[in-house]
Design a protein around this motif. Sequence first.
Motif, PDB file in Angstrom:
ATOM      1  N   GLU A   1       2.951  -6.456   0.448  1.00 28.28           N
ATOM      2  CA  GLU A   1       1.995  -6.316  -0.096  1.00 28.28           C
ATOM      3  C   GLU A   1       3.028  -4.960  -1.402  1.00 28.28           C
ATOM      4  OE1 GLU A   1      -1.152  -4.650   1.351  1.00 28.28           O
ATOM      5  OE2 GLU A   1      -2.187  -3.943  -0.039  1.00 28.28           O
ATOM      6  N   GLU A   2       3.692  -4.059  -0.797  1.00 23.33           N
ATOM      7  CA  GLU A   2       4.157  -3.329  -1.484  1.00 23.33           C
ATOM      8  C   GLU A   2       5.797  -3.629  -2.211  1.00 23.33           C
ATOM      9  OE1 GLU A   2       4.181  -3.368   2.009  1.00 23.33           O
ATOM     10  OE2 GLU A   2       3.666  -1.338   2.868  1.00 23.33           O
ATOM     11  N   CYS A   3       5.852  -4.945  -2.112  1.00 24.84           N
ATOM     12  CA  CYS A   3       7.061  -5.965  -3.246  1.00 24.84           C
ATOM     13  C   CYS A   3       6.186  -6.024  -3.904  1.00 24.84           C
ATOM     14  CB  CYS A   3       7.794  -6.516  -1.915  1.00 24.84           C
ATOM     15  SG  CYS A   3       8.671  -5.267  -0.516  1.00 24.84           S
ATOM     16  N   THR A   4       4.811  -6.253  -4.219  1.00 25.95           N
ATOM     17  CA  THR A   4       4.730  -7.357  -4.986  1.00 25.95           C
ATOM     18  C   THR A   4       3.616  -5.973  -6.178  1.00 25.95           C
ATOM     19  OG1 THR A   4       4.435  -8.865  -3.577  1.00 25.95           O
ATOM     20  CG2 THR A   4       3.584  -9.224  -5.436  1.00 25.95           C
ATOM     21  N   PHE A   5       3.680  -6.674  -7.402  1.00 27.21           N
ATOM     22  CA  PHE A   5       3.046  -5.725  -8.319  1.00 27.21           C
ATOM     23  C   PHE A   5       2.651  -6.857 -10.093  1.00 27.21           C
ATOM     24  CE2 PHE A   5       6.615  -5.217 -11.042  1.00 27.21           C
ATOM     25  CZ  PHE A   5       7.465  -5.677 -10.124  1.00 27.21           C
ATOM     26  N   ASP A   6       1.435  -5.917 -10.351  1.00 21.79           N
ATOM     27  CA  ASP A   6       0.866  -7.025 -11.762  1.00 21.79           C
ATOM     28  C   ASP A   6       0.184  -5.957 -12.456  1.00 21.79           C
ATOM     29  OD1 ASP A   6      -0.637  -9.538 -11.199  1.00 21.79           O
ATOM     30  OD2 ASP A   6      -1.250  -8.553 -13.330  1.00 21.79           O
ATOM     31  N   ARG A   7       0.411  -6.100 -13.719  1.00 22.54           N
ATOM     32  CA  ARG A   7      -0.066  -5.291 -14.537  1.00 22.54           C
ATOM     33  C   ARG A   7      -2.004  -4.922 -14.804  1.00 22.54           C
ATOM     34  NH1 ARG A   7       0.574 -10.329 -17.368  1.00 22.54           N
ATOM     35  NH2 ARG A   7       2.740  -9.230 -17.516  1.00 22.54           N
ATOM     36  N   GLY A   8      -2.169  -5.783 -14.222  1.00 22.88           N
ATOM     37  CA  GLY A   8      -3.638  -5.731 -14.067  1.00 22.88           C
ATOM     38  C   GLY A   8      -4.204  -5.755 -12.463  1.00 22.88           C
ATOM     39  N   GLN A   9      -4.687  -4.283 -12.386  1.00 20.47           N
ATOM     40  CA  GLN A   9      -5.230  -3.940 -11.346  1.00 20.47           C
ATOM     41  C   GLN A   9      -6.063  -4.581 -10.542  1.00 20.47           C
ATOM     42  OE1 GLN A   9      -6.415  -0.108 -12.831  1.00 20.47           O
ATOM     43  NE2 GLN A   9      -4.627   1.417 -11.636  1.00 20.47           N
ATOM     44  N   ALA A  10      -7.299  -5.086 -11.015  1.00 24.79           N
ATOM     45  CA  ALA A  10      -8.428  -6.353 -10.509  1.00 24.79           C
ATOM     46  C   ALA A  10      -8.112  -7.789  -9.882  1.00 24.79           C
ATOM     47  CB  ALA A  10      -9.751  -6.544 -11.615  1.00 24.79           C
ATOM     48  N   SER A  11      -6.211  -8.072 -10.943  1.00 21.03           N
ATOM     49  CA  SER A  11      -6.383  -9.506 -10.947  1.00 21.03           C
ATOM     50  C   SER A  11      -4.955  -9.284  -9.345  1.00 21.03           C
ATOM     51  CB  SER A  11      -4.985  -9.678 -12.368  1.00 21.03           C
ATOM     52  OG  SER A  11      -6.440 -10.248 -13.501  1.00 21.03           O
ATOM     53  N   HIS A  12      -4.193  -8.351  -9.439  1.00 17.90           N
ATOM     54  CA  HIS A  12      -3.311  -7.755  -8.257  1.00 17.90           C
ATOM     55  C   HIS A  12      -3.852  -7.632  -6.751  1.00 17.90           C
ATOM     56  CE1 HIS A  12      -0.260  -6.183  -5.698  1.00 17.90           C
ATOM     57  NE2 HIS A  12      -1.073  -5.109  -5.846  1.00 17.90           N
ATOM     58  N   ALA A  13      -5.621  -8.052  -7.262  1.00 19.80           N
ATOM     59  CA  ALA A  13      -6.019  -7.327  -6.198  1.00 19.80           C
ATOM     60  C   ALA A  13      -7.327  -8.637  -5.161  1.00 19.80           C
ATOM     61  CB  ALA A  13      -7.271  -6.268  -5.993  1.00 19.80           C
ATOM     62  N   ILE A  14      -7.415  -9.419  -6.299  1.00 22.93           N
ATOM     63  CA  ILE A  14      -8.325 -10.329  -6.624  1.00 22.93           C
ATOM     64  C   ILE A  14      -7.553 -11.864  -6.346  1.00 22.93           C
ATOM     65  CG2 ILE A  14      -9.464 -12.135  -7.156  1.00 22.93           C
ATOM     66  CD1 ILE A  14     -11.160  -9.728  -6.193  1.00 22.93           C
ATOM     67  N   ASN A  15      -6.356 -11.951  -6.380  1.00 25.98           N
ATOM     68  CA  ASN A  15      -4.818 -12.374  -6.438  1.00 25.98           C
ATOM     69  C   ASN A  15      -4.344 -12.502  -4.769  1.00 25.98           C
ATOM     70  OD1 ASN A  15      -4.069 -14.360  -8.783  1.00 25.98           O
ATOM     71  ND2 ASN A  15      -5.168 -12.498  -9.625  1.00 25.98           N
TER      72      ASN A  15
END
Lengths: 250, 250, 250, 250
Positions: free
Chosen positions: C192-206
């Motif tokens: 989890e902490e090694c994984t990221f996204d430009r979108g906050q909702a997209s990060h969480a929901i994916n």
Amino acid sequence: MKVWDNFLTDRDKLVFGSAGYDVKGGFGKRPAVLVVDVNYAFCGHIKEPILDSVQTWRNSCGEDAWEAIPYIQKLLGAAREQRVPIFYSTGIDRRSDGFDAGGWRRKNSRSGEKKGIPGFGGNEIVREIAPQSSDIVIEKLKPSPFHGTPLLGFLTDLGIDTLLICGTTTSGCVRASVIDAFSYNFNVGIVEECTFDRGQASHAINLFDMNAKYADVIKTEEAVSYLLQTEQGLHDHKIAFPADSSNVTV
Amino acid sequence: MKVWDNFLTDRDKLVFGSAGYDVKGGFGKRPAVLVVDVNYAFCGHIKEPILDSVQTWRNSCGEDAWEAIPYIQKLLGAAREQRVPIFYSTGIDRRSDGFDAGGWRRKNSRSGEKKGIPGFGGNEIVREIAPQSSDIVIEKLKPSPFHGTPLLGFLTDLGIDTLLICGTTTSGCVRASVIDAFSYNFNVGIVEECTFDRGQASHAINLFDMNAKYADVIKTEEAVSYLLQTEQGLHDHKIAFPADSSNVTV
Amino acid sequence: MKVWDNFLTDRDKLVFGSAGYDVKGGFGKRPAVLVVDVNYAFCGHIKEPILDSVQTWRNSCGEDAWEAIPYIQKLLGAAREQRVPIFYSTGIDRRSDGFDAGGWRRKNSRSGEKKGIPGFGGNEIVREIAPQSSDIVIEKLKPSPFHGTPLLGFLTDLGIDTLLICGTTTSGCVRASVIDAFSYNFNVGIVEECTFDRGQASHAINLFDMNAKYADVIKTEEAVSYLLQTEQGLHDHKIAFPADSSNVTV
Amino acid sequence: MKVWDNFLTDRDKLVFGSAGYDVKGGFGKRPAVLVVDVNYAFCGHIKEPILDSVQTWRNSCGEDAWEAIPYIQKLLGAAREQRVPIFYSTGIDRRSDGFDAGGWRRKNSRSGEKKGIPGFGGNEIVREIAPQSSDIVIEKLKPSPFHGTPLLGFLTDLGIDTLLICGTTTSGCVRASVIDAFSYNFNVGIVEECTFDRGQASHAINLFDMNAKYADVIKTEEAVSYLLQTEQGLHDHKIAFPADSSNVTV
């Protein structure tokens, strides 16, 4: 008289005569050309007899390679004139630990050998047919240029329906290319004089097999005529062809 | 003396003698067996000479198929004793409009033919080696059982490292299976007496090609010995093998 | 409290509570690590707020990227200690005519943009986690590092049964990697902490989607513990790990 | 107002506003329609609230499924009028030992459950949109209908350049279909009212992700208009469409 006639048994001729094989499959309207592995590793750096050439280049096909090259030039000339996409495949230089060789490591006693001749890369496409800026070079680790590469996506992007395949070896990477192209339902032609192998029986019988089941084995002249009657410039909006690519002297 | 020796030229023997091919690749610890297309379409419904059999079954390999079957039984017997996963491939009955035949339509004049014999499905695995409940039958449209099927995912799920391949035709679906298995870096064995073709030259030369580059051509006896020394029951937690599968009389 | 809890509706919580999802899948004995696209194009060349970073690097994930990197270092440290194979993916510099961009061309108004900062390649892996000689860098054109690359063959060659995946973007290339890894039946962990996204909702929901169906979302600490209890040096015969790779300071 | 607007954070709106995403990709001239997994397992056998439906059908999307079906009928009506190829995907009934479930076994506590309602197969396409003889049903084991199936070869055989995708679940098999279709460089449309999920946040955010990067999310009306202006009968020589398929009442 076909190149394979000398290798078939009498029974073979009777069986294949009655089983319905060897029908001409025909071609479509949106061709691409695929030149398989015509690099120094498979040709040697000069035209010399195969038994000499394999001393330096263990995968060399010797003289037969160099006899094919003028035919490949003709084929590519027609493709360039029509601005038909040209794909080449070649190998990838291996890691020093050989990890990426995978199964190849197991099956050849000269697999780790670093011979060759300074100035000629084993995976370098032979200069007489050097790729131009618009061409697409597919680097691969396995026999088929479809395996583990983006080739298929490029073909679907361009709406290709026909692949004219040539190069080497008939019984290795050409064979693997043809099976995959057939399996994805492309029309497939194998351009005979542009295709070669280190083995004479393997060359003949693999052409026979593929012509019977998967592809049309055709002469260079027929391939050129086919290309010249397709629509020119079908892919100009996607590929930046050189202004004068058909006249390039290499 | 190998089956291919009669078909090679003198030059072939010299070239392959010096190019480092034909090394034994060896096998791993987690094998599976793959029996390719041993169905009535490729065997005919009875043992009869190929030239008679192809009148009814256009793809038949005739007597050679039926000579292979007792060997396949032996191979499967050893696999069942060890509870080694057994995969079969076979074709899919085509739609009446032939849409799903794809490229096959183009290359055979008897492609749409519905002949056969009532009671024997062309895609039915020959009853002498009928699949059991634990076996996995891969239905396919193209030469390779890897193409457009879940086979690869099954092999990765089981952690298979070695495929023993047999069946038919040597120059068609067996060849395509071997190329794909090699390309995914499995260790590959081809069990010689269990493998057959409608063409004599094609059978011999394709075995030669594959043995030189991609796989070890071995005798049934060697395959059986290899299987019997692997660990028993490696997949018992994933596949429900019949209690007494090794003793099943078919 | 999970990162996705704030984004789910009340109905979502009830449905997923009763439908049987979100079971821990667990891991196997032969892991590999896959670090997806942690390059300058997706991180920017320095830690700065995402809205600033995207001015220069249109795909940047901004600060979230740089917060992940120390965690990725910890993960890689454990993998190097065990000599677990480490794969990275990254993009390929595009042709000037954009041919190889395929579908990407169509979906982004800044697709042809050449910005960046001299000295930092968009496809260069961030130096803080630079690949070492034993690592395998997969160059790709599409979201999944399995698509059109040799990755799968490398995994089968090594007998990998478990992939620990991290990197970026959660909703793009990580997601595509996880679907493919799951589809080939690998056990999959997302760190989890090694994984990221430009979108906050997209990060969480994916993360939510993948944890529900395809993979176990785990903390870095759990991933490290898992790696440290696997057998050391499983691949020493195939990959030449540096003598002191676990102590390398980058 | 888009379905995803309620789920995005303020930062998300700013980032995606400036990063160049969300351009319309557009469509080509040779479309096909792909209806993903609209079977009783994912719809339930009757329209009822999702929390009731999941008691019987653990994968059900409840009422949202049944609200989509009239839209899917409209979409299919237009496709049938033009004789555009229609593909459906659905699952395969699992072996009793669960071997073919692969990774699915690990991630759902109700995975082995056999519930359902007599007379309704979980993998049966909902009768309101039952496939006709010319349609192609792709049976699959994994999220994407491209994975381990012949779908891609069918698309290349037909020269398809555009896929209109709909069905369920947005965050599962539709998402996987879209990634694969995009990766093979097809133009991709997702028909919004024809697409559904069991999760509200997942539905919205996955549409957002795919629209930003891989596909155009369009309304049914727009999809119908697009289909109706494509050339009729492009595939009549390959697929035997029923004489009056556009008028079929189901």
